[in-house]
Design a protein around this motif. Sequence first.
Motif, PDB file in Angstrom:
ATOM      1  N   GLY A  79      40.066  48.719  74.788  1.00 19.13           N
ATOM      2  CA  GLY A  79      39.934  48.169  73.686  1.00 19.13           C
ATOM      3  C   GLY A  79      40.868  48.850  72.592  1.00 19.13           C
ATOM      4  O   GLY A  79      40.540  49.921  72.955  1.00 19.13           O
ATOM      5  N   VAL A  80      41.925  48.264  71.659  1.00 20.25           N
ATOM      6  CA  VAL A  80      42.659  48.797  70.665  1.00 20.25           C
ATOM      7  C   VAL A  80      42.882  48.507  69.466  1.00 20.25           C
ATOM      8  O   VAL A  80      42.501  47.285  69.192  1.00 20.25           O
ATOM      9  CB  VAL A  80      43.905  49.048  71.320  1.00 20.25           C
ATOM     10  CG1 VAL A  80      44.315  49.637  73.036  1.00 20.25           C
ATOM     11  CG2 VAL A  80      44.147  47.656  71.213  1.00 20.25           C
ATOM     12  N   ALA A  81      42.223  49.782  68.782  1.00 17.96           N
ATOM     13  CA  ALA A  81      42.622  48.730  67.325  1.00 17.96           C
ATOM     14  C   ALA A  81      43.665  48.227  66.754  1.00 17.96           C
ATOM     15  O   ALA A  81      44.729  48.787  67.130  1.00 17.96           O
ATOM     16  CB  ALA A  81      42.095  50.529  66.931  1.00 17.96           C
ATOM     17  N   GLY A  82      43.653  47.777  65.867  1.00 22.26           N
ATOM     18  CA  GLY A  82      45.061  47.012  65.051  1.00 22.26           C
ATOM     19  C   GLY A  82      44.852  45.607  64.975  1.00 22.26           C
ATOM     20  O   GLY A  82      43.673  45.178  65.027  1.00 22.26           O
ATOM     21  N   THR A  83      45.231  45.315  64.439  1.00 21.55           N
ATOM     22  CA  THR A  83      45.347  43.770  63.868  1.00 21.55           C
ATOM     23  C   THR A  83      45.479  42.763  64.956  1.00 21.55           C
ATOM     24  O   THR A  83      44.642  41.583  65.363  1.00 21.55           O
ATOM     25  CB  THR A  83      46.152  43.437  63.062  1.00 21.55           C
ATOM     26  OG1 THR A  83      47.656  43.485  64.012  1.00 21.55           O
ATOM     27  CG2 THR A  83      46.402  43.807  62.026  1.00 21.55           C
ATOM     28  N   ALA A  84      46.477  43.362  66.621  1.00 18.76           N
ATOM     29  CA  ALA A  84      45.270  42.553  67.368  1.00 18.76           C
ATOM     30  C   ALA A  84      44.509  42.466  68.098  1.00 18.76           C
ATOM     31  O   ALA A  84      43.929  41.397  68.554  1.00 18.76           O
ATOM     32  CB  ALA A  84      46.395  43.026  68.716  1.00 18.76           C
ATOM     33  N   SER A  85      43.387  43.360  68.166  1.00 18.44           N
ATOM     34  CA  SER A  85      41.616  43.004  68.435  1.00 18.44           C
ATOM     35  C   SER A  85      41.887  43.071  69.687  1.00 18.44           C
ATOM     36  O   SER A  85      41.150  42.126  70.313  1.00 18.44           O
ATOM     37  CB  SER A  85      41.391  42.506  67.436  1.00 18.44           C
ATOM     38  OG  SER A  85      41.420  43.081  65.837  1.00 18.44           O
ATOM     39  N   LYS A  86      43.395  43.594  70.906  1.00 27.60           N
ATOM     40  CA  LYS A  86      42.863  42.251  71.933  1.00 27.60           C
ATOM     41  C   LYS A  86      42.658  43.458  73.441  1.00 27.60           C
ATOM     42  O   LYS A  86      42.786  44.814  72.406  1.00 27.60           O
ATOM     43  CB  LYS A  86      44.237  42.166  72.562  1.00 27.60           C
ATOM     44  CG  LYS A  86      45.886  43.107  72.791  1.00 27.60           C
ATOM     45  CD  LYS A  86      46.905  43.269  72.766  1.00 27.60           C
ATOM     46  CE  LYS A  86      47.771  44.014  73.142  1.00 27.60           C
ATOM     47  NZ  LYS A  86      47.408  45.038  74.061  1.00 27.60           N
ATOM     48  N   LEU A  87      42.255  43.059  74.336  1.00 30.55           N
ATOM     49  CA  LEU A  87      41.412  44.402  75.468  1.00 30.55           C
ATOM     50  C   LEU A  87      42.830  43.945  76.595  1.00 30.55           C
ATOM     51  O   LEU A  87      43.757  42.894  76.458  1.00 30.55           O
ATOM     52  CB  LEU A  87      40.949  43.201  76.122  1.00 30.55           C
ATOM     53  CG  LEU A  87      39.129  43.367  75.512  1.00 30.55           C
ATOM     54  CD1 LEU A  87      37.978  42.301  76.537  1.00 30.55           C
ATOM     55  CD2 LEU A  87      38.568  45.121  74.710  1.00 30.55           C
ATOM     56  N   ARG A 112      39.980  52.183  71.157  1.00 31.96           N
ATOM     57  CA  ARG A 112      38.498  52.987  70.571  1.00 31.96           C
ATOM     58  C   ARG A 112      37.715  52.535  72.118  1.00 31.96           C
ATOM     59  O   ARG A 112      36.491  52.785  71.336  1.00 31.96           O
ATOM     60  CB  ARG A 112      38.554  50.927  69.673  1.00 31.96           C
ATOM     61  CG  ARG A 112      38.997  50.991  68.017  1.00 31.96           C
ATOM     62  CD  ARG A 112      38.774  52.301  67.975  1.00 31.96           C
ATOM     63  NE  ARG A 112      39.482  52.573  66.877  1.00 31.96           N
ATOM     64  CZ  ARG A 112      39.944  53.101  66.125  1.00 31.96           C
ATOM     65  NH1 ARG A 112      40.694  54.528  67.596  1.00 31.96           N
ATOM     66  NH2 ARG A 112      40.616  54.007  65.106  1.00 31.96           N
ATOM     67  N   TYR A 137      45.015  34.752  69.642  1.00 30.59           N
ATOM     68  CA  TYR A 137      44.345  34.941  69.842  1.00 30.59           C
ATOM     69  C   TYR A 137      44.074  34.241  67.941  1.00 30.59           C
ATOM     70  O   TYR A 137      45.144  34.276  67.449  1.00 30.59           O
ATOM     71  CB  TYR A 137      43.993  36.386  69.754  1.00 30.59           C
ATOM     72  CG  TYR A 137      44.961  37.211  68.714  1.00 30.59           C
ATOM     73  CD1 TYR A 137      46.012  38.156  69.167  1.00 30.59           C
ATOM     74  CD2 TYR A 137      44.107  37.576  67.998  1.00 30.59           C
ATOM     75  CE1 TYR A 137      46.824  38.808  68.250  1.00 30.59           C
ATOM     76  CE2 TYR A 137      44.848  38.426  67.017  1.00 30.59           C
ATOM     77  CZ  TYR A 137      46.187  38.600  67.184  1.00 30.59           C
ATOM     78  OH  TYR A 137      46.647  40.373  66.371  1.00 30.59           O
ATOM     79  N   TYR A 171      43.609  34.154  77.786  1.00 32.27           N
ATOM     80  CA  TYR A 171      44.209  34.564  78.770  1.00 32.27           C
ATOM     81  C   TYR A 171      44.842  33.483  79.281  1.00 32.27           C
ATOM     82  O   TYR A 171      43.947  33.240  79.872  1.00 32.27           O
ATOM     83  CB  TYR A 171      43.017  35.863  79.259  1.00 32.27           C
ATOM     84  CG  TYR A 171      43.176  36.831  78.072  1.00 32.27           C
ATOM     85  CD1 TYR A 171      41.871  36.747  77.706  1.00 32.27           C
ATOM     86  CD2 TYR A 171      43.375  38.592  78.170  1.00 32.27           C
ATOM     87  CE1 TYR A 171      41.135  37.587  76.201  1.00 32.27           C
ATOM     88  CE2 TYR A 171      42.836  39.209  77.478  1.00 32.27           C
ATOM     89  CZ  TYR A 171      41.795  38.882  76.494  1.00 32.27           C
ATOM     90  OH  TYR A 171      41.935  40.078  75.334  1.00 32.27           O
ATOM     91  N   GLY A 193      36.442  45.409  71.888  1.00 39.73           N
ATOM     92  CA  GLY A 193      36.512  46.705  72.334  1.00 39.73           C
ATOM     93  C   GLY A 193      36.376  47.431  70.866  1.00 39.73           C
ATOM     94  O   GLY A 193      36.281  48.808  71.283  1.00 39.73           O
ATOM     95  N   LEU A 194      35.895  47.234  69.466  1.00 39.29           N
ATOM     96  CA  LEU A 194      36.084  47.537  68.933  1.00 39.29           C
ATOM     97  C   LEU A 194      34.305  48.038  68.760  1.00 39.29           C
ATOM     98  O   LEU A 194      33.685  49.069  69.259  1.00 39.29           O
ATOM     99  CB  LEU A 194      35.717  47.452  66.944  1.00 39.29           C
ATOM    100  CG  LEU A 194      37.688  47.103  67.511  1.00 39.29           C
ATOM    101  CD1 LEU A 194      38.234  47.057  65.930  1.00 39.29           C
ATOM    102  CD2 LEU A 194      38.557  48.563  68.204  1.00 39.29           C
TER     103      LEU A 194
END
Lengths: 112, 115
Positions: A92-100, A31, B48, B35, B99-100
């Motif tokens: 940044g990746v999409a999905g429920t994790a929303s993590k970096l 993303r 998280y 983190y 990130g979005l």
Amino acid sequence: EDKVVQSPLSLVVHEGDTVTLNCSYEVTNFRSLLWYKQEKKAPTFLFMLTSSGIEKKSGRLSSILDKKELFSILNITATQTGDSAIYLCAVGVAGTASKLTFGTGTRLQVTL
Amino acid sequence: NAGVTQTPKFRVLKTGQSMTLLCAQDMNHEYMYWYRQDPGMGLRLIHYSVGEGTTAKGEVPDGYNVSRLKKQNFLLGLESAAPSQTSVYFCASSYMRTGLRSEAFFGQGTRLTVV
């Protein structure tokens, strides 16, 4: 498994030089790509890139993303000793994790 | 502007001891993250939260627990500390999904040593 690779691992330059830091990635559901500067403590945000070929610029720092080749570069022109830091790339990746997902960073040292 | 505040900043624990790291943010952010940063490993997500009362596991959750009883606070607990948990811990928060549409803001870090 998502992967972010930064190069070089470390770099020493003289004040006034121009440097290019690299970040390549292999992730699912990409993303965005973010750059952070980490001095002694907290990472501080520099740029977020989501579209290919569009340069983001802030003073002497600029960054561009290539989504086809899966990489980004961070350029710093006319470096100063205050630019000495670890530069972190994160995706940044999409999905429920929303993590970096972070790379290990490039340690930049600018000497007089 | 306080932003993201972590306490304590430094701590030394003996193996087997427990402790809680506190993260507080005053930006009304929905999302909060813990983190850990280790040499040569980069920042890795422990747990998280996507809102008050919610928590989820990240990449390296084993040995840690978290709670988000209030929107502004995110607690990280170590029930029985191990030397492998020696690290620098960073809390982060973001308005929207990191990130979005928004970046994450980081606290100053907690340096934890387990001996």
